[in-house]
Scaffold this motif. Structure first.
Motif, PDB file in Angstrom:
ATOM      1  N   GLN A 136      36.662  39.983 -88.921  1.00 49.77           N
ATOM      2  CA  GLN A 136      35.699  40.294 -88.033  1.00 49.77           C
ATOM      3  C   GLN A 136      34.625  39.316 -88.376  1.00 49.77           C
ATOM      4  O   GLN A 136      34.146  38.718 -87.572  1.00 49.77           O
ATOM      5  CB  GLN A 136      35.007  41.804 -87.998  1.00 49.77           C
ATOM      6  CG  GLN A 136      36.177  42.687 -87.470  1.00 49.77           C
ATOM      7  CD  GLN A 136      35.652  44.229 -87.857  1.00 49.77           C
ATOM      8  OE1 GLN A 136      34.943  44.573 -88.678  1.00 49.77           O
ATOM      9  NE2 GLN A 136      36.338  45.167 -86.673  1.00 49.77           N
ATOM     10  N   LEU A 137      34.390  39.026 -89.620  1.00 46.47           N
ATOM     11  CA  LEU A 137      33.331  38.071 -90.182  1.00 46.47           C
ATOM     12  C   LEU A 137      33.785  36.693 -89.789  1.00 46.47           C
ATOM     13  O   LEU A 137      33.077  35.863 -89.458  1.00 46.47           O
ATOM     14  CB  LEU A 137      33.225  38.117 -91.747  1.00 46.47           C
ATOM     15  CG  LEU A 137      32.663  39.705 -92.178  1.00 46.47           C
ATOM     16  CD1 LEU A 137      32.586  39.434 -93.672  1.00 46.47           C
ATOM     17  CD2 LEU A 137      31.159  39.865 -91.635  1.00 46.47           C
ATOM     18  N   TYR A 138      35.065  36.501 -89.895  1.00 48.19           N
ATOM     19  CA  TYR A 138      35.512  35.070 -89.571  1.00 48.19           C
ATOM     20  C   TYR A 138      35.521  34.635 -88.142  1.00 48.19           C
ATOM     21  O   TYR A 138      35.025  33.933 -87.665  1.00 48.19           O
ATOM     22  CB  TYR A 138      36.874  35.036 -90.172  1.00 48.19           C
ATOM     23  CG  TYR A 138      37.256  34.728 -91.524  1.00 48.19           C
ATOM     24  CD1 TYR A 138      36.368  33.757 -92.442  1.00 48.19           C
ATOM     25  CD2 TYR A 138      38.206  35.200 -92.281  1.00 48.19           C
ATOM     26  CE1 TYR A 138      36.596  33.502 -93.792  1.00 48.19           C
ATOM     27  CE2 TYR A 138      38.496  35.038 -93.416  1.00 48.19           C
ATOM     28  CZ  TYR A 138      37.770  34.194 -94.340  1.00 48.19           C
ATOM     29  OH  TYR A 138      37.890  33.867 -95.668  1.00 48.19           O
ATOM     30  N   ALA A 139      35.711  36.001 -87.472  1.00 50.03           N
ATOM     31  CA  ALA A 139      35.599  35.806 -85.697  1.00 50.03           C
ATOM     32  C   ALA A 139      34.445  35.663 -85.485  1.00 50.03           C
ATOM     33  O   ALA A 139      34.376  34.873 -84.293  1.00 50.03           O
ATOM     34  CB  ALA A 139      36.538  36.889 -85.212  1.00 50.03           C
ATOM     35  N   LYS A 140      33.441  36.260 -85.857  1.00 43.84           N
ATOM     36  CA  LYS A 140      32.280  35.884 -85.687  1.00 43.84           C
ATOM     37  C   LYS A 140      31.586  34.686 -85.930  1.00 43.84           C
ATOM     38  O   LYS A 140      31.058  33.946 -84.800  1.00 43.84           O
ATOM     39  CB  LYS A 140      31.219  37.042 -86.238  1.00 43.84           C
ATOM     40  CG  LYS A 140      29.762  37.068 -85.983  1.00 43.84           C
ATOM     41  CD  LYS A 140      28.876  38.041 -86.540  1.00 43.84           C
ATOM     42  CE  LYS A 140      27.440  37.951 -86.158  1.00 43.84           C
ATOM     43  NZ  LYS A 140      26.749  39.055 -86.701  1.00 43.84           N
ATOM     44  N   LYS A 141      32.183  33.887 -86.928  1.00 44.02           N
ATOM     45  CA  LYS A 141      31.433  32.712 -87.090  1.00 44.02           C
ATOM     46  C   LYS A 141      32.659  31.684 -86.303  1.00 44.02           C
ATOM     47  O   LYS A 141      31.711  30.760 -85.698  1.00 44.02           O
ATOM     48  CB  LYS A 141      31.906  32.265 -88.830  1.00 44.02           C
ATOM     49  CG  LYS A 141      31.867  30.770 -88.939  1.00 44.02           C
ATOM     50  CD  LYS A 141      30.316  30.354 -88.726  1.00 44.02           C
ATOM     51  CE  LYS A 141      30.476  28.831 -89.188  1.00 44.02           C
ATOM     52  NZ  LYS A 141      29.026  28.364 -88.917  1.00 44.02           N
ATOM     53  N   CYS A 142      33.867  32.047 -86.192  1.00 46.66           N
ATOM     54  CA  CYS A 142      34.636  30.989 -85.208  1.00 46.66           C
ATOM     55  C   CYS A 142      34.584  31.313 -83.902  1.00 46.66           C
ATOM     56  O   CYS A 142      34.946  30.410 -83.072  1.00 46.66           O
ATOM     57  CB  CYS A 142      36.153  31.285 -85.702  1.00 46.66           C
ATOM     58  SG  CYS A 142      36.307  30.742 -87.499  1.00 46.66           S
TER      59      CYS A 142
END
Length: 353
Positions: A136-142
């Protein structure tokens, strides 16, 4: 951005002395309200520390992170709180599923195995939650679906700087003269191997090329090919799969794998069939032996139960007769004998008087 402009250099193990939250907090506090430039060059480490540093960067509000070398795992997570993320053109970037050390040594019975399985299932559930949180953290950034990030984490393949930019992990690629491309060394490769990380397809350090381990790495990295889509082409990004049981069965007739497909001959199939037949025969023989032992044990258990039942009974019945072993049975005397005894007794008394 040159190397001398960095306020913080985070290298080595995330959570170690050179990648520590307390040092980060101190520098951020000294530069409150100012841009803080951070250099990251790390293969990862503690997820907790990575999340903590990411939060510290986010709370500061004006942190710029720059990646050089090989960066993976918790090191990438630490950067997510930065306002701007850049990466050197020769650097590489790796995301993968969360993991933890596990070791069990000893002999366990079925109950102990059941407990172990329950504990492992709890650990797996926790790791699944961590993976989802990180995705979820990666998805928010990407700015991509969480499912796509989970798929990429499952593959666990190294990304080039261009691929990291395409995914959205970084905002900019730099190509500075004072930032040479990363090179593999024995120490780095050993660290990757111990952590179960794939070895990237990059240049091996000149000082390590002639070592036995360096030659091994050169051969190993030749199997890896760059790919523009690491999610759909997991074969080239994941570690080479080893079929140790098949290799043992086939011996001098190993399988050949080309582009993810294996070809097999009739001779190889015969070897596998014969090996499976031998295993099946051995299993049946062992099963028969176990059943015979179980029957013997059952018989002995029944015998023991019978003997125990007898021992638990009252040992003897109460007796109301008293027998004097010291006296012998005699026949009753007749009248003549009685008369003679009386006369003799009287005479004896008379003589005494």
């Amino acid at each position: 951005m040159s190397k001398t402009a960095y306020h913080i250099s985070l290298k080595g193990y995330v959570g170690g002395w050179d990648f520590d939250r307390s040092d980060v907090d101190a520098v951020l506090a000294e530069n409150d309200g100012k841009r803080v430039n951070v250099l990251i060059d790390s293969l990862g480490g503690s997820l907790a520390t990575g999340l903590s540093i990411s939060a510290a960067f986010r709370n500061h509000g004006d942190v710029a992170v720059h990646f050089v070398g090989l960066n993976a795992s918790a090191a990438t997570i630490a950067s997510l709180g930065a306002a701007h993320i850049s990466i050197d053109a020769g650097a590489m970037y790796l995301v993968h599923k969360c993991s933890m050390a596990f070791f069990e040594w000893g002999s366990l019975n079925s109950d102990q195995f059941a407990t172990l399985i329950t504990d492992i299932e709890k650990i797996k559930a926790d790791l699944d939650k961590l993976d989802l949180n990180v995705a979820q953290l990666y998805a928010k950034k990407c700015r991509k679906p969480v499912a796509d990030l989970l798929a990429l984490m499952k593959v666990g393949g190294w990304l080039t700087a261009k691929e990291a930019l395409d995914w959205g992990f970084v905002d900019e690629i730099t190509d500075l003269a004072d930032e040479p491309a990363p090179k593999l060394t024995d120490a780095i490769a050993s660290a990757m191997a111990s952590a179960g990380m794939p070895i990237p397809n990059i240049q091996i350090s000149e000082s390590d090329k002639e070592s036995a381990f360096g030659k091994f790495l050169a051969a190993l990295t030749s199997f890896f090919k760059p790919t523009a889509n690491p999610v759909t082409n997991s074969l080239h990004n994941a570690m080479i799969k080893s079929y140790k049981f098949l290799s043992a069965v086939l011996a001098d007739k190993p399988l050949t794998v080309t582009d993810g497909a294996a070809s097999i001959t009739t001779e190889q199939l015969d070897s596998i069939e014969n090996a499976l037949a031998d295993k099946d025969k051995l299993v049946n023989e062992q099963k028969a032996t176990i059943e015979a032992h179980e029957a013997t044990i059952k018989t002995k258990d029944e015998t023991i139960a019978s003997l125990r039942s007898k021992l638990e009974k009252k040992p003897a019945e109460d007796s109301k007769q008293v027998i004097d072993e010291g006296k012998k049975d005699t026949e009753p005397a007749n009248e003549a004998e009685t008369y003679c005894k009386t006369v003799n007794s009287a005479r004896k008394l008379y003589n005494m008087v």
